[in-house]
Structure formats: C-alpha cells, structure tokens
Scaffold this motif. Structure first.
Motif, PDB file in Angstrom:
ATOM      1  N   PHE A  71     -17.577 -26.182   1.106  1.00 24.41           N
ATOM      2  CA  PHE A  71     -16.416 -25.732   1.841  1.00 24.41           C
ATOM      3  C   PHE A  71     -16.308 -24.043   1.426  1.00 24.41           C
ATOM      4  N   GLU A  72     -15.665 -23.086   2.087  1.00 20.62           N
ATOM      5  CA  GLU A  72     -15.715 -21.424   1.590  1.00 20.62           C
ATOM      6  C   GLU A  72     -14.415 -21.172   1.091  1.00 20.62           C
ATOM      7  N   ILE A  73     -14.508 -20.291   0.342  1.00 19.86           N
ATOM      8  CA  ILE A  73     -13.380 -19.566  -0.587  1.00 19.86           C
ATOM      9  C   ILE A  73     -13.577 -18.253  -0.444  1.00 19.86           C
ATOM     10  N   GLU A  74     -12.584 -17.525  -0.799  1.00 17.13           N
ATOM     11  CA  GLU A  74     -12.787 -16.219  -1.027  1.00 17.13           C
ATOM     12  C   GLU A  74     -12.738 -15.866  -2.517  1.00 17.13           C
ATOM     13  N   ALA A  75     -13.793 -15.387  -3.242  1.00 17.57           N
ATOM     14  CA  ALA A  75     -13.885 -15.172  -4.657  1.00 17.57           C
ATOM     15  C   ALA A  75     -14.224 -13.648  -4.733  1.00 17.57           C
ATOM     16  N   TRP A  76     -13.971 -13.233  -6.087  1.00 21.21           N
ATOM     17  CA  TRP A  76     -14.367 -12.022  -6.385  1.00 21.21           C
ATOM     18  C   TRP A  76     -15.771 -12.114  -7.211  1.00 21.21           C
ATOM     19  N   THR A  77     -16.706 -11.730  -6.172  1.00 22.17           N
ATOM     20  CA  THR A  77     -18.080 -11.881  -6.559  1.00 22.17           C
ATOM     21  C   THR A  77     -18.970 -10.504  -6.241  1.00 22.17           C
ATOM     22  N   ARG A  78     -18.243  -9.280  -5.857  1.00 21.55           N
ATOM     23  CA  ARG A  78     -18.980  -8.427  -5.597  1.00 21.55           C
ATOM     24  C   ARG A  78     -18.667  -6.938  -6.561  1.00 21.55           C
ATOM     25  N   PHE A  79     -19.661  -6.541  -7.252  1.00 19.86           N
ATOM     26  CA  PHE A  79     -19.382  -5.542  -8.317  1.00 19.86           C
ATOM     27  C   PHE A  79     -20.051  -4.157  -7.860  1.00 19.86           C
ATOM     28  N   THR A  80     -19.280  -3.317  -7.456  1.00 16.58           N
ATOM     29  CA  THR A  80     -19.827  -1.822  -6.998  1.00 16.58           C
ATOM     30  C   THR A  80     -19.696  -0.797  -7.960  1.00 16.58           C
ATOM     31  N   PHE A  81     -18.807  -1.310  -9.120  1.00 14.29           N
ATOM     32  CA  PHE A  81     -18.718  -0.216  -9.880  1.00 14.29           C
ATOM     33  C   PHE A  81     -18.351   1.115  -9.562  1.00 14.29           C
ATOM     34  N   PRO A  82     -17.225   1.507  -8.607  1.00 17.92           N
ATOM     35  CA  PRO A  82     -16.895   2.919  -8.035  1.00 17.92           C
ATOM     36  C   PRO A  82     -16.641   3.797  -8.946  1.00 17.92           C
ATOM     37  N   GLY A  83     -16.320   3.468 -10.133  1.00 19.17           N
ATOM     38  CA  GLY A  83     -16.281   4.501 -11.280  1.00 19.17           C
ATOM     39  C   GLY A  83     -17.348   5.284 -11.650  1.00 19.17           C
ATOM     40  N   ARG A  84     -18.541   4.580 -11.752  1.00 20.18           N
ATOM     41  CA  ARG A  84     -19.853   4.978 -12.080  1.00 20.18           C
ATOM     42  C   ARG A  84     -20.459   5.594 -10.971  1.00 20.18           C
ATOM     43  N   ASN A  85     -20.166   5.014  -9.802  1.00 15.76           N
ATOM     44  CA  ASN A  85     -20.549   5.921  -8.533  1.00 15.76           C
ATOM     45  C   ASN A  85     -22.137   5.817  -8.560  1.00 15.76           C
ATOM     46  N   GLY A  86     -23.083   4.759  -8.969  1.00 16.93           N
ATOM     47  CA  GLY A  86     -24.272   4.640  -8.878  1.00 16.93           C
ATOM     48  C   GLY A  86     -24.949   5.241  -9.736  1.00 16.93           C
ATOM     49  N   LYS A  87     -24.379   5.956 -10.743  1.00 14.69           N
ATOM     50  CA  LYS A  87     -25.181   6.605 -11.894  1.00 14.69           C
ATOM     51  C   LYS A  87     -25.985   5.481 -12.824  1.00 14.69           C
ATOM     52  N   TYR A  88     -27.229   5.816 -13.307  1.00 10.57           N
ATOM     53  CA  TYR A  88     -28.009   4.825 -13.959  1.00 10.57           C
ATOM     54  C   TYR A  88     -28.576   3.823 -13.270  1.00 10.57           C
ATOM     55  N   SER A  89     -27.704   3.306 -12.423  1.00 10.77           N
ATOM     56  CA  SER A  89     -28.223   1.940 -11.464  1.00 10.77           C
ATOM     57  C   SER A  89     -27.458   1.949 -10.316  1.00 10.77           C
ATOM     58  N   GLU A  90     -28.132   1.616  -9.052  1.00  6.48           N
ATOM     59  CA  GLU A  90     -27.332   1.576  -7.885  1.00  6.48           C
ATOM     60  C   GLU A  90     -27.243  -0.076  -7.403  1.00  6.48           C
ATOM     61  N   PHE A  91     -27.687  -0.748  -8.344  1.00  6.75           N
ATOM     62  CA  PHE A  91     -27.572  -2.268  -8.336  1.00  6.75           C
ATOM     63  C   PHE A  91     -26.303  -2.784  -7.907  1.00  6.75           C
ATOM     64  N   ILE A  92     -25.969  -3.517  -6.918  1.00  5.18           N
ATOM     65  CA  ILE A  92     -24.778  -4.044  -6.389  1.00  5.18           C
ATOM     66  C   ILE A  92     -24.966  -5.469  -6.534  1.00  5.18           C
ATOM     67  N   TRP A  93     -23.881  -6.179  -7.403  1.00  7.47           N
ATOM     68  CA  TRP A  93     -23.620  -7.556  -7.753  1.00  7.47           C
ATOM     69  C   TRP A  93     -23.075  -8.347  -6.610  1.00  7.47           C
ATOM     70  N   ASP A  94     -23.669  -9.401  -6.082  1.00  7.71           N
ATOM     71  CA  ASP A  94     -22.896 -10.035  -5.157  1.00  7.71           C
ATOM     72  C   ASP A  94     -23.111 -11.489  -5.464  1.00  7.71           C
TER      73      ASP A  94
END
Length: 496
Positions: A133-156
């Motif tokens: 079944f489907e849930i809403e979960a906190w699984t997306r990490f965008t690190f807005p405070g770092r804004n892509g510095k050192y790595s632009e990888f997004i965890w989902d």
C-alpha cells in the motif's frame, strides 16, 4: 616503537560549554604526553537536531558545521573550521584521528514522497503483515541550506529500503519500501529478527548503485577536506558487508594508503559472530571486542564470585587478538543508554590493567574515565536520573606506564579464580621496561611469577602506590608479587 592506545574522545551526553573540537585542539599536547596515539571523534556532520544531537541521527554528511541547516550552523561539537583545526593539532603531536562514519541510515528528510510499502513484523523482519500500500513518508533529502555545494546528489525513496514513520497515517511501524531494487531487505551479516537490515530512521539501500557511488565520492571528499587517518564504522552488522569492502578498497586505491578501520559489530552472546565478520570482510577491519566488555561487566557485578581465570574466554582478544580493539565501556554502554552495561567502578582499574598492559589487542580508553562526566536523562520508566561518572584515578599513570614500560615477552598466570597476573619482560630499546601485574577480586593477592633472568637482582615497586613493599627478583628471574583485596598493583623497576 610505540604501543598504540586509542581514546574515544566523547561520550553520548557531551554538551559542555567548551565545544569538543576546541577542547581537543587545546589538549593535543597533553594527550601525547599521556600516551594516546589515536583519537576517535564522534560524527562530525549535521544531524536532525543540529547542535543538540550526538550525531548518530545523521542528516547531511557534507555539512561538518558549515551551513545553516536544522536550526544551527555548528554541530554539537563545533564548526567545520574548529574540526579541521583539532585534527591538525593532533597530527602535529603524532596522534592519528578516526572519523565516525554512520552509513546505516539517514534522518530528517526535507520533503515527503508517496512510497509503496509493506508492513513487517517487529520481531521477524522477514514476515510481511500487510499487502503493498502507499504512504506519505519523509524520504527526499535536498539539503536546501547547502544548495548543492560539494554534491548535488538528491536522496529519494529509491535510496532507502525501509522507514519507520508514515506521515499521512501518523503511524510508527517498520515499513519495507517496495522499490526497483527488490521488495525484501538487503543482505546483511546479522540474522537477528530474521534479517536485521532495518535498524532505525531511513534505512539506506545499498543495492542502489547510485547510492554506493555517492558514498564513495563522499569518502574522497571527507579525506581531502579533513585529512583523517581512518574510520570507525557504525552498526556494521546492519549493513551490506560487500559495500563496506568496496568502500574501503576504493579509498585505499584512490589515495594509495592504508586507513585504520575499526568496525562496531555489537555482539552480546557469542564471539563466533565477531570471528565470522572478520572472515566475511577478509580481515580488512579491526573489531571492538564487545564480548570482553561483557566479561568485565559480569566481573564487576559479581565480585569474588566471578572466575578471573576465565576473563578472556569467548572473546576476540583470546581468539583473534590481531583484530581486537579492547575497551571497558563506550557511549552505547554508559548509564541510561539502550545497551547500558557500565562496568562497576571498583572493577574499572582492574579492567584497564587487563587491556593496557597485555600484548593482545589495541586498547580504547573512554572519555569519562579520563575526564569524568555528569549529565541528566530519563530511565526506561520515564524517571529523571542524574548521573555522575567519576574518572579512574590511576588511569593517567597507567597510560604512561603502557607508553614507556609495557613491552616484551609475556608470561601468563591466569590460573586462579580470585587472583591472576602476568609479566612483561621488557626490551633493550625501552630503558627500564618490563612489569608485573597482579589483580584480585577477592582478598589480598599474591602470585609467584617469572620476570626473566635479565632482571635478577633488580628491585620492583608498585607504581600505583597501593603496596609499600620493595620486591627483589631472585637469581633465576622469579619473585612473588602482591596486590590488595579487590585491587590491582603494577610492579615496575625502582627508579634510580
């Protein structure tokens, strides 16, 4: 020629006014003088609670106290600049630094996603107790405070195999994420609860190649940014061992150097699990000897009912000492923690003698045993408890004795339930080296032991000052050594 001695330079509740990185930098010279050759630092990256967390609920591996995330720029221990300053200060004293690496999980995601899951049974993670079944979960990490510095990888959601919170349902459970990497859990060493891949928070999916590559890039960045000498790997029994081997080998090849690697595989029942992990990972890592810790815990709790002649039974120190990191306690076993098994105060000096003065294993000293600690937390029943951990008075002297005198051939006299001992013969390259140890968990103790004919006629005294006798070694290299009831004596050559 040096005896390696590690120091776990923190405890779970360290939150003193003086930030830890600043304290370490200011103490670097005194740590060298004490005999410390390596320091294990806590997780240096931003956690879900910013400056209010010990760091094991890690959020952003690239934020070492540099970005305004989770309501703070510094971590609990300080800023990135203070961290690198501490590392450099320790390096100037010839002390290596181990970074704590938490790869099992992430926490504190920035965005919700719709995720296909199945519930699993708490006690048997292989048993599904729902359909998909489907849930809403906190699984997306965008690190807005770092804004892509050192790595632009997004965890989902494709980067995780499980989670413990459904936001839309407001429900805590263990949810197995159904993704393109397989509906089941990853292949991990621990078969507790059927499969112990899932431990907490967002469980990282190591079957995802992009995740593995990102963690290897992070390892490169971390070394290039901080210049650390090795890693303490957290919770390895919950992590795909093939990935950890791949990660270690990658860094070794990339930088053409051997890193000091120690893994935390917390075992409470059978040393075979530690030996199996060493075989599984090809001997690439040291392991903390948790089984020896539990022997110390039992010895402290049972007093003279404990058979000291069996203190090393069922331990890694006994069966594979080249891979054993020995310790008395750590942040997981300290009072009010989940695995609270703190060794009783009366036995702590004896336990330190058992790890500092023997050939087997590399000892790791716990921060409160040098500096003390005081904190308040709640016990399992919700009661507020104040804890004061008192430093081991003899420990600084014991560390210096290890540094200067604990060398040479070892003769064991682990032959009595209440009183055991051993000797170290010393070596020519360390003037005045050699020692004899006697400890008792009952009445006053005495052991007749051999120091070697090279010590004939020499006078030995108790360096800890617990006994006043002066003991002469006979013409055959033997003498009878003593200790007080429930105590330890360290006999060394009398100065002058």
């Amino acid at each position: 020629m040096r005896n390696q001695t590690l120091l776990q330079y923190f405890h779970w509740y360290y939150h003193d006014e003086e930030k830890l990185w600043q304290r370490a930098a200011s103490q670097a010279a005194s740590l060298k003088e004490t005999g410390i050759t390596g320091v294990w630092f806590p997780p240096a990256y931003k956690s879900t609670e910013g400056a209010n967390s010990p760091g094991y609920d890690c959020y952003d591996l690239y934020d070492l106290g540099e970005f305004d995330q989770k309501n703070s720029i510094p971590t609990r221990y300080g800023t990135k600049e203070e961290y690198t300053t501490a590392i450099n200060a320790l390096h100037e004293q010839g002390i290596i630094v181990l970074a704590d690496v938490v790869f099992n999980h992430k926490a504190g995601a920035d965005e919700l996603e719709k995720v296909a899951v199945r519930r699993v049974a708490e006690e048997n993670r292989e048993e599904y107790i729902s359909e998909v079944f489907e849930i809403e979960a906190w699984t997306r990490f965008t690190f807005p405070g770092r804004n892509g510095k050192y790595s632009e990888f997004i965890w989902d959601k494709s980067c995780f195999s499980g989670i413990d919170w459904a936001e839309d349902l407001q429900e805590t459970a263990i949810f197995s994420i159904q993704n393109e990497h397989g509906e089941g859990w990853g292949d991990v060493p621990s078969k507790e609860m059927g499969n112990y891949d899932y431990l907490m928070f967002n469980d990282i999916e190591f079957r995802n190649k992009a995740v593995r590559e990102e963690l290897k890039r992070w390892g490169e960045w971390y070394y290039e940014s901080c210049g650390i000498d090795g890693f303490r790997l957290d919770a390895v029994k919950h992590i795909d061992s093939d990935f950890l081997i791949e990660w270690v080998d990658h860094l070794k090849a990339k930088f053409n150097r051997d890193f000091f690697i120690v893994a935390e595989n917390w075992v409470i029942d059978d040393v075979k699990h530690l030996r199996d992990y060493i075989e599984l990972t090809g001997g690439k890592m040291q392991l903390f000897d948790s089984m020896l810790h539990y022997n110390f815990y039992a010895a402290g709790n049972t007093g003279n009912e404990y058979d000291l002649s069996k203190i090393f039974e069922n331990t890694l120190t006994e069966s594979n000492p080249q891979r054993a990191i020995t310790f008395v306690d750590n942040h997981d076993s300290q009072p009010l923690q989940a695995m609270d098994s703190y060794v009783d105060f009366w036995f702590r000096p004896l336990a330190y003698a058992l790890i500092l003065f023997r050939q087997q294993g590399i000892p790791c000293v716990f921060y409160p045993d040098l500096y003390g600690a005081e904190y308040t937390d709640h016990d399992a029943e919700g009661n507020e408890v104040h804890v004061e951990l008192i430093g081991v008075n003899d420990l600084p002297l014991m560390l210096r004795i290890r540094r200067d005198l604990a060398f040479g051939f070892q003769r064991d006299y682990l032959d009595h339930p209440d009183c055991i001992g051993w000797t170290r013969e010393g070596i020519p390259d360390a003037a005045g080296s050699g020692l004899a140890i006697v400890l008792s968990n009952g009445g006053d103790g005495a052991k007749k032991m051999e120091m070697g004919k090279g010590h004939a006629g020499k006078i030995f005294v108790d360096a800890l000052g617990h006994r006043a006798e002066e003991i002469a070694i006979d013409e055959n290299g033997w003498a009878e050594f003593f200790c007080n009831a429930g105590s330890v004596s360290v006999w060394v050559i009398k100065a002058g």
